[in-house]
Design an enzyme around this catalytic site. Sequence first.
Site, PDB file in Angstrom:
ATOM      1  N   ASP A   1     -10.275  19.152  -0.541  1.00 62.83           N
ATOM      2  CA  ASP A   1      -9.072  19.393   0.281  1.00 62.83           C
ATOM      3  C   ASP A   1      -7.994  19.763  -0.739  1.00 62.83           C
ATOM      4  O   ASP A   1      -8.331  20.173  -1.865  1.00 62.83           O
ATOM      5  CB  ASP A   1      -8.710  18.145   1.098  1.00 62.83           C
TER       6      ASP A   1
ATOM      7  N   LYS B   1     -11.894  10.824   5.862  1.00 65.00           N
ATOM      8  CA  LYS B   1     -10.999  11.502   4.909  1.00 65.00           C
ATOM      9  C   LYS B   1     -10.691  10.538   3.784  1.00 65.00           C
ATOM     10  O   LYS B   1     -10.738   9.324   3.975  1.00 65.00           O
ATOM     11  CB  LYS B   1      -9.690  11.905   5.584  1.00 65.00           C
TER      12      LYS B   1
END
Length: 445
Positions: A164, A124
């Site tokens: 995201d 991430k």
Amino acid sequence: MKVKAILADLEKKHPGEVEYHQAVREVLESIEDVYNENPRFAKAGILQRLIEPDRIFTFKVPWVDDQGNVQVNLAHRVQYNNAIGPYKGGLRFHPTVNLSILKFLGFEQIFKNSLTTLPMGGGKGGSDFDPKGKSDNEVMRFCQSFMLELWKHIGPETDVPAGDIGVGGREIGFLYGMYKKLAKEHTGVLTGKGLNWGGSLIRPEATGFGCVYFANEMLKTKKESFKGKKVAVSGFGNVAWGAAIKATELGATVVTISGPDGYIFDPKGISGEKINFMLKLRASNQDIVEPYATEFPESTFHKGKRPWEAKVDIALPCATQNELGKEDAKTLVNNGCICVSEGANMPCTPEAIEVIQQARLLFAPGKAANAGGVATSGLEMTQNSMKLNWSKEEVDQKLHSIMVNIHEACVKHGTTRDGYVDYVKGANIAGFLKVANAMLDQGVV
Ligand code: NDP
Ligand code: 2IT
């Protein structure tokens, strides 16, 4: 070392990283029994190795705003675990981004990606850059400066970022343009790309669609469906959009969406042109849903409130972490809600999950229910490798069967003695076993 001691050690080592602790605690508590059953896991230090990322890159992102002022943001890429495939996971641009949030998201991503059955590790990244109110040119300059540093650490077989919160098609385009120029190659290094340059059909819709497909599988176990149900959706971004479309398609009425300013209640249902309006709101970079109520007077705006007070049958939290607390959960239960499926990552607090599960509602954790997004990213990677594009129907059918399989895996590992399916436990165990066994096979690295 016992699970409790490992957790205590982690909290001591990383004080104050509450989201990170929360995510690790949930997984470790779920898998404690299977971990203790196989002494090889402890002997190989699997948990100690799994809970710490392989590495984290931290870098500054200097850029020039439209007034000519120099701005500096902070960015990170967390490469968590690559036991089953290249690091894979989104980039988040939001002022609240910090290492605790990125580590929680990266950690969750390991198990989510494992559940998809596709060869993807977990990672991430993101930055505290706030896209709110920024011009396209400012976003472009930021993305270019961000990639100027990130490109050294990623690659189609190494680490494959995606979107995201705050990172959608526009940002992926700017990021990809810079990567391509620096690396002198055109590859599947990012997913969520535009359809004309390597993207996959259905990727934008995939997270929301998958969340509804998963909820539908849960409903089937109770001989229920979306037909005729009232649904509360939170957020008004990419995930909320896909969820609203698919829930409507399956015969439900989506009565809410929400933003940081409050929520919209629309008794007639948020579909068709109203969904297009929601997209326009999102694209305006203002981060408010209030104008919806002016545009569609049959709806009402509830300032500073969350949608969980609406009387609904199904709740799909699709905005952000910890957006549905204990009191919200109690309200949903008291209002007769039968199913909660997490489109966002960790939107329900642990206390809320306890209330929901104790009331024996169907409850899907994000790492299972929102895995459709990254699964379709995996399908995008496959298409890029083959240099072929699948049709919309092919991708959707693959996405659907992946969600059905994840549901089955959760039922297999999460069914309790009284027949209730603890999907949290099921998802954590199924996701963990594949990664842990791969780590055992590959030695201490
Ligand atoms: P978007 O940026 O498209 O939308 C997120 C939306 O939620 C924004 O409008 C954001 O506004 C809003 N929001 C944030 N906090 C709140 C709040 N407290 N109440 C109401 N709305 C809020 O992001 P995505 O739709 O991509 O992501 C949503 C969630 O889904 C995140 O948890 C993400 O991690 C998860 N997810 C995303 C996937 C994807 O493929 N995009 C895949 C799997 C999961 P604001 O910016 O002002 O906070
Ligand atoms: O949280 C997530 O799964 C995502 N933001 C999507 C990640 C991806 O690589 O598609």
